[in-house]
Write a protein that holds these residues in place. Sequence first.
Motif, short mmCIF file in Angstrom:
data_model
loop_
_atom_site.label_atom_id
_atom_site.label_comp_id
_atom_site.label_asym_id
_atom_site.label_seq_id
_atom_site.Cartn_x
_atom_site.Cartn_y
_atom_site.Cartn_z
N ILE A 289 0.84 -1.20 0.00
CA ILE A 289 0.00 0.00 0.00
C ILE A 289 0.87 1.24 0.00
N PHE A 290 0.78 2.03 -1.05
CA PHE A 290 1.47 3.32 -1.10
C PHE A 290 0.57 4.42 -0.55
N SER A 291 -0.67 4.38 -0.98
CA SER A 291 -1.62 5.38 -0.49
C SER A 291 -3.03 4.80 -0.58
N ILE A 292 -3.89 5.31 0.30
CA ILE A 292 -5.30 4.91 0.28
C ILE A 292 -6.14 6.12 -0.02
N ASN A 293 -7.02 6.00 -0.99
CA ASN A 293 -7.92 7.10 -1.33
C ASN A 293 -9.23 6.99 -0.54
N THR A 294 -9.85 5.84 -0.63
CA THR A 294 -11.11 5.65 0.09
C THR A 294 -11.11 4.33 0.85
N HIS B 32 -14.13 -2.19 2.26
CA HIS B 32 -13.70 -1.88 0.90
C HIS B 32 -12.58 -0.84 0.97
N CYS B 33 -11.62 -0.99 0.09
CA CYS B 33 -10.47 -0.08 0.09
C CYS B 33 -10.03 0.17 -1.35
N HIS B 34 -9.73 1.43 -1.64
CA HIS B 34 -9.23 1.79 -2.97
C HIS B 34 -8.02 2.70 -2.80
N GLY B 35 -6.96 2.41 -3.53
CA GLY B 35 -5.77 3.24 -3.42
C GLY B 35 -4.75 2.89 -4.48
N GLY C 116 3.88 0.32 -6.72
CA GLY C 116 4.15 0.52 -8.13
C GLY C 116 3.26 1.60 -8.73
N LEU C 117 2.52 2.29 -7.86
CA LEU C 117 1.58 3.35 -8.23
C LEU C 117 0.45 2.83 -9.10
N ARG C 118 0.19 1.54 -8.97
CA ARG C 118 -0.96 0.97 -9.68
C ARG C 118 -2.19 1.06 -8.78
N SER C 119 -3.31 1.36 -9.41
CA SER C 119 -4.55 1.46 -8.65
C SER C 119 -5.00 0.06 -8.21
N PHE C 120 -5.51 -0.03 -7.00
CA PHE C 120 -6.06 -1.30 -6.52
C PHE C 120 -7.40 -1.07 -5.84
#
Length: 121
Positions: free
Chosen positions: A28-33, A97-100, A104-108
């Motif tokens: 995890i690099f960053s979490i948006n929601t 639920h998690c989105h970030g 590798g800066l890929r969205s997950f």
Amino acid sequence: QVQLVESGGGLVQAGGSLRLSCAASGSIFSINTMGWYRQAQGKQRELVAVTTSGVSTNYADSVKGRFTISRDNAAKNAVYLQMNSLKPEDTAVYYCHCHGRDYGLRSFTSWGQGTQVTVSS
């Protein structure tokens, strides 16, 4: 790969409270929601509450004023759902639920395994 582990579900009487927890781990690099959805038997999965960047929050109309979503300020990869004044219609499997973005800066987008909440009348 990002994994979500939920805890805190159970059986409670109407009017009672439960607190759900969800911890995210992995690349995890960053979490948006981060948020919570639920699916009652025979129904579609629906949004319960979501927090964006730990700042803004949105709730389903049916839970406003009763449920509170929060992020962990220390361990930012955790989210909680405080559920008060529970009603029988809140009975469902609740999914985290998690989105970030990963390292590798890929969205997950990831989902937890679900935790059962049952409210008896």
